[in-house]
Design an enzyme around this catalytic site. Structure first.
Site, PDB file in Angstrom:
ATOM      1  N   HIS A 221       0.815  -1.212   0.000  1.00  0.00           N
ATOM      2  CA  HIS A 221       0.000   0.000   0.000  1.00  0.00           C
ATOM      3  C   HIS A 221       0.851   1.265   0.000  1.00  0.00           C
ATOM      4  CE1 HIS A 221      -3.313   2.690   1.491  1.00  0.00           C
ATOM      5  NE2 HIS A 221      -4.007   1.891   0.707  1.00  0.00           N
ATOM      6  N   LYS A 223       3.267   4.415  -0.991  1.00  0.00           N
ATOM      7  CA  LYS A 223       3.339   5.376  -2.092  1.00  0.00           C
ATOM      8  C   LYS A 223       4.520   6.311  -1.827  1.00  0.00           C
ATOM      9  CE  LYS A 223      -1.384   5.014  -0.883  1.00  0.00           C
ATOM     10  NZ  LYS A 223      -1.669   3.804  -1.564  1.00  0.00           N
ATOM     11  N   ASP A 228      17.492   9.937  -7.321  1.00  0.00           N
ATOM     12  CA  ASP A 228      18.957  10.012  -7.155  1.00  0.00           C
ATOM     13  C   ASP A 228      19.395   9.842  -5.711  1.00  0.00           C
ATOM     14  OD1 ASP A 228      19.081  10.574  -9.880  1.00  0.00           O
ATOM     15  OD2 ASP A 228      19.123  12.745  -9.569  1.00  0.00           O
ATOM     16  N   HIS A 436      -8.498  11.400   0.701  1.00  0.00           N
ATOM     17  CA  HIS A 436      -7.633  10.234   0.838  1.00  0.00           C
ATOM     18  C   HIS A 436      -6.469  10.501   1.796  1.00  0.00           C
ATOM     19  CE1 HIS A 436      -5.141   6.890  -1.222  1.00  0.00           C
ATOM     20  NE2 HIS A 436      -6.210   6.313  -0.737  1.00  0.00           N
ATOM     21  N   LYS A 438      -3.863  10.923   4.970  1.00  0.00           N
ATOM     22  CA  LYS A 438      -3.473   9.998   6.031  1.00  0.00           C
ATOM     23  C   LYS A 438      -2.400  10.688   6.884  1.00  0.00           C
ATOM     24  CE  LYS A 438      -4.135   6.645   2.388  1.00  0.00           C
ATOM     25  NZ  LYS A 438      -5.547   6.438   2.615  1.00  0.00           N
ATOM     26  N   ASP A 443       0.646  19.289  18.899  1.00  0.00           N
ATOM     27  CA  ASP A 443       1.412  20.475  19.261  1.00  0.00           C
ATOM     28  C   ASP A 443       2.908  20.220  19.245  1.00  0.00           C
ATOM     29  OD1 ASP A 443       1.904  19.975  22.589  1.00  0.00           O
ATOM     30  OD2 ASP A 443       0.258  18.926  21.625  1.00  0.00           O
TER      31      ASP A 443
END
Length: 505
Positions: A221, A223, A228, A436, A438, A443
């Protein structure tokens, strides 16, 4: 164990015995006198043979054993301290000399309106900039690929995904950039035609992870992008044209940050290894994939305006080499360290496993939120997506948290659902028009991840997160402070017309 030994040692010295051997006070006094008799040069008056006979006397064996044990207990740990310091360095030992430049990255769905200057860098533009900046390599970890225009979804905004795809294709074919892609195992629902085309054109190397064989369940899942081993992106956006124009996404991009990009590359190498034919999850990962950058020892980064600590988490635990902080452990720690507030924005939330044959309770994060609000009077705000694929049980889980609000003085837990509006045409686009995001901000800390907040995503599903903790609030308002920026982003969404109260069940 050390205290137990000292207690036994005291008993020995008081009783003058070890085991079955006994020694009278007179014998101990005689041994001490002989041992202390030296000449002016510090040499013993007795020859070596007599020395051996002294130490070998039965009456002296108990004291000899005591002295030896003292040496082992006291001196050996001291001798080993340098090695411990190398294995577990302090946070000050881990400093990034790079001038990292960090920025929040957003995808704002078409038709989703915000006040001017209240949004951040656009996902598509950031991805195209990263591709243009690449000199030698691009590494991408992703769930699936649907960037290209597809007749199944004949929507004009897919052109932005096509632009990203063509830029990657040109990087691999025309610029000789080494493009490596780790993806989830293709299925009928997600055939990954895009990556098949890249392989066919010899523009990329692709490996797919089969979680059914590796762990029995779960998916890749994750992403993220690495350029480089110097720049990187981590966020909620999939390699999907909808993630650029039809889904609300949140991520972070880091430029000139090789210390962290190199650390993130170790996670990519884990995926790359597990994507090889007949791969199995090893009991112990190679040492070169371990990390010293974690929750206990974040790497320190300084710029002209601020100092902050950063580390990258991973899930699931079997995919984490030595030193890597587990994603859910970081979440709980961040909640526990909050003193004033915890703001959370995720698509899905459940204190349970959602994709198992039988329901199973998993209150790890849920309990932390309740404890923070109840015991420490921390203000909790939760902004959870509401769309056509939301689980019916989710509303009940959220309502059980919201029911605690004002149950006691200073107990403040509030929950809202976030809705991305759609036109009749937009409503026809499958798996679109949703928040979407997440992320979490307190603080003290900013957390930007790739996982939804239910048990499956932390136990058997692969994901990562970027954790940022400034040493102090920046005094210069135009200085870089991802924590502050993320707080303002949450407050923008929380007070927007898209945030609505929980429904009456």
């Amino acid at each position: 164990m050390y205290k137990k030994f000292l207690k036994q040692l005291k008993t020995v010295l008081e009783s003058g015995s070890v085991g079955n051997a006994s020694s009278s006070d007179e014998e101990l006094e005689q041994w001490e006198q002989i041992f202390m008799m030296r000449d002016e040069n510090g040499n013993s008056y007795h020859d070596k043979r007599k020395k051996r006979s002294i130490w070998c006397r039965p009456s002296c064996i108990p004291v000899s054993i005591v002295i030896l044990l003292i040496v082992l207990v006291v001196l050996v740990p001291l001798l080993d301290q340098p090695n411990i310091a190398q294995v577990l360095p302090t946070a000050r030992d881990l400093h990034c000399s790079d001038e990292c430049r960090l920025s929040l990255v957003e995808s704002i769905p078409e038709g989703h309106m915000y006040p001017p200057n209240s949004t951040h860098a656009n996902t598509k533009n950031v991805w195209l900039d990263l591709i243009d900046d690449a000199q030698s390599s691009i590494e991408i970890a992703s769930l699936y690929w649907t960037l290209r225009f597809n007749e199944q979804y004949p929507y004009n905004s897919s052109i932005e995904g096509e632009q990203v795809f063509q830029a990657l294709l040109a990087a691999g074919l025309k610029r000789n950039i080494k493009l490596r892609i780790a993806q989830n195992w293709p299925s009928k629902s997600y055939p990954n035609v895009d990556t098949e085309y890249l392989v066919k054109k010899k523009a990329a190397q692709v490996r797919s992870l089969n979680f059914s064989k590796l762990l029995g369940s779960g998916v890749l899942h994750t992403k993220f992008w690495i350029i480089d081993k110097t720049h990187f992106y981590i966020g909620s956006a999939n390699m999907d044209w909808r993630s650029l124009t039809q889904v609300k996404e949140l991520g972070i991009v880091a430029y000139n940050c090789s210390c962290l990009a190199t650390d993130l590359a170790k996670i990519f190498e884990v995926y790359w290894t597990l994507g090889s034919p007949d791969a199995v999850v090893p009991d112990t990962w190679p040492k070169e994939l371990s990390t010293e950058i974690n929750m206990e020892h974040p790497i320190n980064i300084s710029d002209d305006q601020s100092n902050y600590g950063v580390f990258i988490t991973s899930s699931p635990p079997p995919f984490s080499p030595a030193g890597r902080t587990n994603d859910d452990d970081a979440i709980v720690n961040i909640i526990h360290s909050a003193e004033e507030f915890v703001y959370i924005s995720v698509m899905d939330y459940a204190p349970a496993f959602e994709f198992t044959p039988q329901p199973k309770y998993w209150p790890k994060i849920d309990d932390s939120l309740r404890a923070a609000a109840l015991e420490r009077h921390v203000r909790v705000r939760m902004l959870i997506s509401w769309w056509r694929h939301s689980s019916p049980a989710e509303e009940h889980y959220l309502r059980s948290l919201a029911a605690l609000n004002q149950a006691l003085p200073h107990l403040d837990i509030q929950v809202r659902r976030f809705i991305v509006p759609s036109t009749p045409d937009q409503d026809k686009i499958p798996f679109a028009r949703v928040n979407h995001n997440k992320y979490m901000v307190t603080d003290k800390t900013a957390y930007i991840g790739t996982s939804n907040w239910s048990a499956d995503y932390f136990v058997d599903t692969a994901g990562v997160a970027f954790v940022y903790k400034p040493e102090m609030e920046n005094k210069v308002r135009n200085g870089s402070d991802i924590r502050r920026d993320l707080q303002e982003l949450f407050e923008r969404d929380w007070t927007s017309p898209y945030a609505v109260p929980l429904r009456n069940l």
